[in-house]
Enzyme design. Structure first.
Site, short mmCIF file in Angstrom:
data_model
loop_
_atom_site.label_atom_id
_atom_site.label_comp_id
_atom_site.label_asym_id
_atom_site.label_seq_id
_atom_site.Cartn_x
_atom_site.Cartn_y
_atom_site.Cartn_z
N ASP A 74 0.83 -1.26 0.10
CA ASP A 74 0.14 0.03 -0.07
C ASP A 74 1.01 1.23 0.04
O ASP A 74 1.91 1.25 0.50
CB ASP A 74 -0.85 -0.25 1.11
CG ASP A 74 -2.11 0.99 1.04
OD1 ASP A 74 -2.36 1.59 0.02
OD2 ASP A 74 -2.77 1.25 2.13
N ASN B 116 -10.94 -2.59 -6.37
CA ASN B 116 -10.00 -1.51 -7.32
C ASN B 116 -10.68 -1.24 -8.61
O ASN B 116 -9.95 -0.27 -9.29
CB ASN B 116 -8.73 -2.20 -7.22
CG ASN B 116 -7.87 -2.21 -5.98
OD1 ASN B 116 -6.99 -2.94 -5.88
ND2 ASN B 116 -8.23 -1.11 -5.10
C1 FPP Z 1 -1.53 0.37 -3.54
O1 FPP Z 1 -1.24 1.49 -3.58
C2 FPP Z 1 -0.92 -0.50 -4.56
C3 FPP Z 1 -1.84 -1.19 -5.57
C4 FPP Z 1 -3.36 -1.01 -5.81
C5 FPP Z 1 -1.31 -1.86 -6.76
C6 FPP Z 1 -0.32 -2.68 -6.28
C7 FPP Z 1 0.60 -2.79 -7.56
C8 FPP Z 1 2.00 -2.89 -7.61
C9 FPP Z 1 2.88 -2.88 -6.50
C10 FPP Z 1 2.62 -2.64 -8.60
C11 FPP Z 1 3.41 -4.03 -9.26
C12 FPP Z 1 2.61 -5.34 -8.96
C13 FPP Z 1 2.60 -6.30 -9.89
C14 FPP Z 1 1.86 -7.50 -9.61
C15 FPP Z 1 3.61 -6.24 -11.02
P1 FPP Z 1 -2.21 2.76 -3.69
O2 FPP Z 1 -2.43 3.04 -5.07
O3 FPP Z 1 -3.68 2.13 -3.01
O4 FPP Z 1 -1.57 3.88 -2.90
P2 FPP Z 1 -2.13 5.02 -2.10
O5 FPP Z 1 -3.11 4.13 -0.82
O6 FPP Z 1 -1.10 5.94 -1.34
O7 FPP Z 1 -3.36 5.66 -2.83
#
Ligand code: FPP
Length: 261
Positions: free
Chosen positions: A38, A86
């Site tokens: 996250d 998501n």
């Molecule tokens: C959470 O950060 C992350 C995600 C929803 C996506 C996870 C994806 C990756 C780590 C990229 C690579 C993954 C793979 C499998 C290649 P957020 O967007 O919720 O962050 P925020 O809470 O700060 O908005």
């Protein structure tokens, strides 16, 4: 999983701030670590970048987490990459993530081969965009014979939907006489989850400081130790991983019982 001490020592060369490899007991490494990655968006926003660049940076952290897990000799690393909720994000971000998943998987296949990592997915991957689905299938096929660590990627995953799906399957099996209602127990249900045959996580790490489960592995985390760090996912390093393991080893796990002396 067998541990290559020399490789591990080389990987963790030196001390870093407050933590070194000497702070963990290599005999008591958790078998299954799960991570809620996250904070990509906040990491990017704090730098005046587009959220998508946070996800791109998150890929580097994920690669390091996979390597760390292999070096530490984990049996399973699972990560929450995309939840059923998501899809509510802006289409542009969802498209970018789907593209990133597919591209990353292709790029990382050599690493999986080199490290003997077997890939597995948690979630409904059949309803993903065509290219992503095709690449995921290729990843499954190409790593099916690998005998090292299992890397389980939760994509289009929601725990309540997973449990409902298992219940549906049980209902069907009972209706066609393959299962008796009296035999519907925890094993019957667990065996119909995406995680069937995987051990429950010993340690759950959540980055970016949020104290919630976000519909992740509700069944499987019943006795898991939680470790929440304020570090945002793109900043999460092998040293943060070590801190989490050291914290885990400082806990007393009782599984509802009492500590035996
Ligand atoms: C959470 O950060 C992350 C995600 C929803 C996506 C996870 C994806 C990756 C780590 C990229 C690579 C993954 C793979 C499998 C290649 P957020 O967007 O919720 O962050 P925020 O809470 O700060 O908005």
């Amino acid at each position: 999983m067998l541990l290559d001490i020399d490789k591990l020592r080389a990987y963790y060369e030196g001390a870093h701030d407050d933590i070194s490899l000497d702070d963990v007991d290599l005999e008591r490494i958790p078998a299954h670590v799960s991570i809620i990655m996250d904070g990509n968006g906040r990491w990017a926003t704090a730098r005046g970048l587009d959220r998508s660049q946070g996800h791109v940076a998150g890929v580097d952290s994920l690669r390091e987490a996979v390597t760390t897990s292999v070096r530490l000799g984990l049996d399973v690393l699972s990560v929450y990459a995309f939840s059923t909720e998501n899809w509510r994000r802006p289409k542009r971000e969802v498209d970018l993530l789907m593209h990133l998943f597919a591209t990353t998987l292709v790029n990382e296949l050599p690493l999986f081969h080199q490290e003997n990592v077997r890939l597995r997915f948690l979630g409904d991957i059949d309803s993903l965009p065509e290219r992503t689905r095709r690449v995921f299938q290729r990843g499954l096929d190409e790593t099916a014979d690998h005998t090292g660590m299992t890397f389980a990627l939760a994509v289009n995953y929601g725990s309540r939907a997973e449990i409902a799906r298992a219940a549906r399957e049980i209902a069907r099996d009972v209706a066609r006489g393959a299962l008796s209602a009296d035999d519907v127990d925890e094993t019957a249900l667990a065996g119909r989850l995406y995680t069937a045959d995987l051990p429950d996580p010993d340690l759950l790490i959540r980055t970016s400081g949020e104290m919630r489960l976000s519909n992740y592995l509700l069944w499987q985390l019943a006795y898991t130790e939680f470790y929440v760090t304020p570090v945002l996912w793109p900043d999460f390093s092998r040293w943060d991983f070590l801190r989490a393991v050291a914290s885990f080893q400082g806990r007393s796990r009782r599984f509802g019982g009492v500590v035996s002396s």
